[in-house]
Motif scaffolding. Structure first.
Motif, PDB file in Angstrom:
ATOM      1  N   ARG A 120       0.836  -1.207   0.000  1.00 37.17           N
ATOM      2  CA  ARG A 120       0.000   0.000   0.000  1.00 37.17           C
ATOM      3  C   ARG A 120       0.865   1.249   0.000  1.00 37.17           C
ATOM      4  N   SER A 121       1.892   1.262   0.849  1.00 38.72           N
ATOM      5  CA  SER A 121       2.758   2.444   0.895  1.00 38.72           C
ATOM      6  C   SER A 121       3.557   2.580  -0.411  1.00 38.72           C
ATOM      7  N   ASP A 122       3.963   1.463  -1.020  1.00 41.41           N
ATOM      8  CA  ASP A 122       4.650   1.526  -2.315  1.00 41.41           C
ATOM      9  C   ASP A 122       3.732   2.097  -3.390  1.00 41.41           C
ATOM     10  N   ARG A 123       2.486   1.675  -3.401  1.00 37.88           N
ATOM     11  CA  ARG A 123       1.528   2.203  -4.382  1.00 37.88           C
ATOM     12  C   ARG A 123       1.308   3.703  -4.180  1.00 37.88           C
ATOM     13  N   GLU A 124       1.223   4.110  -2.905  1.00 37.50           N
ATOM     14  CA  GLU A 124       1.043   5.539  -2.623  1.00 37.50           C
ATOM     15  C   GLU A 124       2.244   6.343  -3.123  1.00 37.50           C
ATOM     16  N   ARG A 125       3.437   5.838  -2.904  1.00 37.82           N
ATOM     17  CA  ARG A 125       4.638   6.527  -3.388  1.00 37.82           C
ATOM     18  C   ARG A 125       4.654   6.598  -4.913  1.00 37.82           C
ATOM     19  N   LEU A 126       4.306   5.501  -5.556  1.00 37.67           N
ATOM     20  CA  LEU A 126       4.259   5.497  -7.020  1.00 37.67           C
ATOM     21  C   LEU A 126       3.206   6.470  -7.546  1.00 37.67           C
ATOM     22  N   ASP A 127       2.081   6.557  -6.856  1.00 35.19           N
ATOM     23  CA  ASP A 127       1.049   7.519  -7.249  1.00 35.19           C
ATOM     24  C   ASP A 127       1.564   8.951  -7.109  1.00 35.19           C
ATOM     25  N   LEU A 128       2.281   9.219  -6.019  1.00 29.92           N
ATOM     26  CA  LEU A 128       2.849  10.556  -5.827  1.00 29.92           C
ATOM     27  C   LEU A 128       3.865  10.895  -6.911  1.00 29.92           C
ATOM     28  N   ILE A 129       4.696   9.909  -7.238  1.00 30.54           N
ATOM     29  CA  ILE A 129       5.702  10.127  -8.297  1.00 30.54           C
ATOM     30  C   ILE A 129       4.998  10.371  -9.639  1.00 30.54           C
ATOM     31  N   ALA A 130       3.952   9.594  -9.922  1.00 34.46           N
ATOM     32  CA  ALA A 130       3.224   9.773 -11.172  1.00 34.46           C
ATOM     33  C   ALA A 130       2.545  11.138 -11.215  1.00 34.46           C
ATOM     34  N   GLN A 131       2.022  11.615 -10.103  1.00 31.63           N
ATOM     35  CA  GLN A 131       1.391  12.943 -10.038  1.00 31.63           C
ATOM     36  C   GLN A 131       2.423  14.038 -10.296  1.00 31.63           C
ATOM     37  N   LYS A 132       3.588  13.914  -9.702  1.00 33.93           N
ATOM     38  CA  LYS A 132       4.636  14.926  -9.897  1.00 33.93           C
ATOM     39  C   LYS A 132       5.088  14.952 -11.346  1.00 33.93           C
ATOM     40  N   ARG A 133       5.234  13.794 -11.971  1.00 38.30           N
ATOM     41  CA  ARG A 133       5.648  13.757 -13.377  1.00 38.30           C
ATOM     42  C   ARG A 133       4.577  14.346 -14.288  1.00 38.30           C
ATOM     43  N   SER A 134       3.321  14.070 -13.946  1.00 36.73           N
ATOM     44  CA  SER A 134       2.252  14.628 -14.800  1.00 36.73           C
ATOM     45  C   SER A 134       2.138  16.146 -14.631  1.00 36.73           C
ATOM     46  N   GLN A 135       2.535  16.679 -13.498  1.00 34.81           N
ATOM     47  CA  GLN A 135       2.479  18.119 -13.270  1.00 34.81           C
ATOM     48  C   GLN A 135       3.626  18.810 -14.002  1.00 34.81           C
TER      49      GLN A 135
END
Length: 127
Positions: free
Chosen positions: A111-126
């Protein structure tokens, strides 16, 4: 994973209930053994008294004393068997608890790995 985690959590509860059942049965057998021992001692004490009916019915007293001793031995043997079952149930409970904790920790890591990956994906999309 959460389905397995739920099953293991339920299994831990069942194992704990089973262990409690064996502990209760063990205590019951010990109490019955103590009661039989007390009955035998009481009968032996009455047997030696002058005003008891043991002089009239010695066979009855001997038979009741022997029955009390046999009951005590049977209950002690049953208590020993329950002690073995308690040890087995305790080992099983510990094993299932370890498996449950491992699955729970793995779920939390994922769960924490998925959350980190989601954060990384959000930063890249921004960017």
């Amino acid at each position: 994973m959460s389905m397995r985690k739920d099953r293991l959590r339920k299994l831990v509860k069942v194992q704990e209930q089973l262990k409690a059942l064996h502990e209760t049965r063990h205590a019951t057998f010990l109490a019955a053994a103590n009661a039989a021992e007390a009955e035998a001692k009481e009968l032996i004490g009455h047997f030696d008294q002058d005003n008891s009916l043991s002089s009239l019915f010695p066979d009855l007293y001997h038979r009741r004393i022997a029955q009390a001793v046999v009951r005590q031995e049977e209950n002690l043997e049953s208590a020993r068997q329950e002690a073995g079952l308690i040890a087995t149930a305790n080992a099983r409970t510990n094993m299932v608890e370890r498996a449950y904790k491992d699955v729970r920790n793995r779920d939390e890591r994922e769960r924490s790995d998925r959350e980190r990956l989601d954060l990384i994906a959000q930063k890249r999309s921004q960017e």
